[in-house]
Design an enzyme around this catalytic site. Structure first.
Site, mmCIF file in Angstrom:
data_model
loop_
_atom_site.group_PDB
_atom_site.id
_atom_site.type_symbol
_atom_site.label_atom_id
_atom_site.label_comp_id
_atom_site.label_asym_id
_atom_site.label_seq_id
_atom_site.Cartn_x
_atom_site.Cartn_y
_atom_site.Cartn_z
ATOM 1 N N MET A 46 0.841 -1.524 0.215
ATOM 2 C CA MET A 46 -0.009 -0.053 0.142
ATOM 3 C C MET A 46 0.939 0.995 -0.116
ATOM 4 S SD MET A 46 -3.163 -1.441 2.900
ATOM 5 C CE MET A 46 -3.851 0.443 2.361
ATOM 6 N N HIS A 47 0.055 2.380 -0.044
ATOM 7 C CA HIS A 47 0.299 3.511 0.005
ATOM 8 C C HIS A 47 1.458 4.511 -1.160
ATOM 9 C CE1 HIS A 47 -1.366 2.965 3.859
ATOM 10 N NE2 HIS A 47 -0.074 2.002 4.534
ATOM 11 N N ASP B 211 -2.547 -4.831 -0.005
ATOM 12 C CA ASP B 211 -1.958 -6.784 0.457
ATOM 13 C C ASP B 211 -2.773 -6.248 2.366
ATOM 14 O OD1 ASP B 211 -1.038 -4.321 2.670
ATOM 15 O OD2 ASP B 211 1.074 -5.524 1.485
#
Length: 485
Positions: A79-80, A235
């Site tokens: 992520m991110h 995830d």
């Protein structure tokens, strides 16, 4: 057959599931992280595609008939990460990753620009999130910021190369700090605070919705049909779908590169002050809370190299010979990449405390396992403070292979840990399940069931007693040294 692709930090994992939820094949491609400066963590998006194609090629060579019969593809991923494309859809610079800590001051600036940031997003601004990275980019690389036409999360860059579509799911997008997490929509206020508009964002979908179709070129290269591609999830949300954590009070603990304590919720329950992440789940009308430890299994990898052991399993074997009827003299703060929950401190550092002339590799290894367990205990406490109800906890991730680590964590958390089939491939497994839901249009609760329990690890009463005292020391140690970070 359904294909699940999980773009992790250290590699890409690809699996094939059948309609009976059986794991028929898997392959992977490795990745490395670049750290060009202190606190920086980057990857080249081209490497993600190469690793994905490498894994698919392996399946093509060994299971070509299965690939040909795949009905849909689901995606999950780290992520991110800020993947920046120009007007010609070319990558502008290396992607800035989830564990990058350079944008701490930009987090403060972002919350100053939009005072309602925490109520809109349900989260405190942290350097790991995507939005502060763009504020940093505008300040330090204005020429690159001026080129930005689209910002994509890592797995969604793979999606673009696979389908030509700019799309994302709610769970992954919730980690950008641009989403109104309760309304499940982009926030114009948060985008404006970052100098962006909705035009810079991909189209939003729920995790089980179809976002596009594999292009003819990619399908031919991969030896597949032009099948639908499903939105998927970040995830952790995909990992939850993989082990059946989609209903209230179900939880999982992930021992991957980072560590995650994840609880599913039927409503929006933010606690930004406790540095708890409150995100949309990859299932419609569902949310989740998450505490995040930035360094978990990566600490074990690090101490293995530090002590010159040939493998993590070899070091774990040595640690297992330690006397666990009494506490270790060494305590480890596992902040090798800063920390999120509960400290929100990118400057936090790893610390060994209590070394003496008898300290050996096994003692250091044990301290690392226990330090990560204590970090999870911090996370458990703020989740409970946020109103989470935790009925049972399933363990997933590569670190789940160690029964010793499981016993340590169970004893520190004072609760049993459940291990299930296919737990090591959680996110990819979940992505494949989401693909099945998307094309067969069946209820998520019918597909995202709990896997078969392979074992349950109960807390050890003796270890519980001394961990209770050591955990107090662990917390006091951080407070004592944090000013020196």
């Amino acid at each position: 057959m359904f294909l699940g692709i999980d773009l992790g930090t250290s590699g890409v994992k690809v699996i094939i599931l059948d309609e009976q939820d059986r794991l028929l094949a898997q392959a992977s491609g490795s990745l490395s992280v670049s750290r060009p400066a202190p606190l920086f963590s980057e990857q080249n998006p081209a490497d993600w595609w190469l690793a994905t194609c490498t894994a698919i090629e392996e399946l093509k060579n060994t299971h070509s008939a299965l690939l040909q019969s795949v009905k849909a593809i689901g995606l999950s991923g780290q992520m991110h990460g800020a993947t920046l494309l120009d007007k010609d859809n070319k990558v502008i610079r290396p992607a800035i990753l989830w564990n990058d800590g350079r944008s701490a001051s930009q987090c403060l600036e972002l919350e100053k620009r939009e005072p309602n940031s925490r109520s809109i997003t349900g989260n405190i601004a942290m350097p790991g999130f995507t939005a502060p990275k763009l504020v940093w980019l505008k300040e330090y690389e204005p020429e690159n910021f001026a080129k930005v036409a689209k910002v994509l999360l890592p797995k969604d860059y793979l999606r673009f190369l696979m389908t030509g579509d700019f799309a994302s799911d709610m769970s992954d997008s919730a980690g950008t700090l641009w989403l109104d997490v309760e309304k499940r929509a982009w926030s114009e206020k948060m985008l404006t605070a970052t100098g962006l508009t909705e035009q810079h964002m991909p189209t939003l979908f729920e995790g089980t919705e179809i976002t596009g179709t594999l292009t003819a070129d990619v399908a031919a290269k991969w030896g597949m049909q032009q099948v639908p591609v499903i939105a998927g999830g970040g995830d952790n949300a995909a990992g939850a779908a993989g082990v059946g954590v989609i209903t209230p009070n179900k939880a999982f603990l992930s021992l991957g590169t980072s560590g995650v304590y994840f609880v599913a919720n039927e409503r929006y329950l933010p606690n930004p002050e406790g540095a708890v992440h409150t995100f949309c789940h990859c299932i419609a009308n569902t949310w989740h809370q998450m505490s995040v430890v930035l360094s978990a299994a990566s600490c074990l990898t690090w101490v293995t190299k530090l002590t010159n052991f040939e493998s993590e399993s070899a070091l774990l074997e040595q640690v297992s010979k330690c006397d666990f009827s009494k506490p270790s003299s060494v305590i480890f703060l596992p902040y090798l990449a800063g920390e999120r929950t509960p400290h929100n401190n990118p400057e936090a550092k790893g610390v060994f405390f209590g070394l003496d002339s008898d300290t050996d590799a096994a003692v250091l290894g044990r301290a690392v396992l226990e330090g990560v367990a204590f970090a999870f205990a911090d996370g458990q406490q703020v989740l409970l403070d946020a109103g989470a109800q935790i009925d049972d906890v399933t363990v997933i991730g590569g670190g789940a292979k160690s029964p010793l680590w499981g016993k340590i964590i169970a004893s520190v958390l004072n609760r049993p840990l459940i291990y299930r089939e296919s737990s090591e491939v959680g996110p990819a497994f979940g992505a494949a399940r989401l693909a099945r839901i998307g094309v067969e249009q069946i209820p998520a609760q019918q597909v995202c069931v709990n896997g078969k329990v392979t074992k349950t690890i109960e807390p050890d009463t003796v270890m519980q007693d001394f961990y209770t005292q050591q955990y107090k020391t662990y917390k006091a140690l951080y407070q004592s040294v944090k000013a020196y970070f």
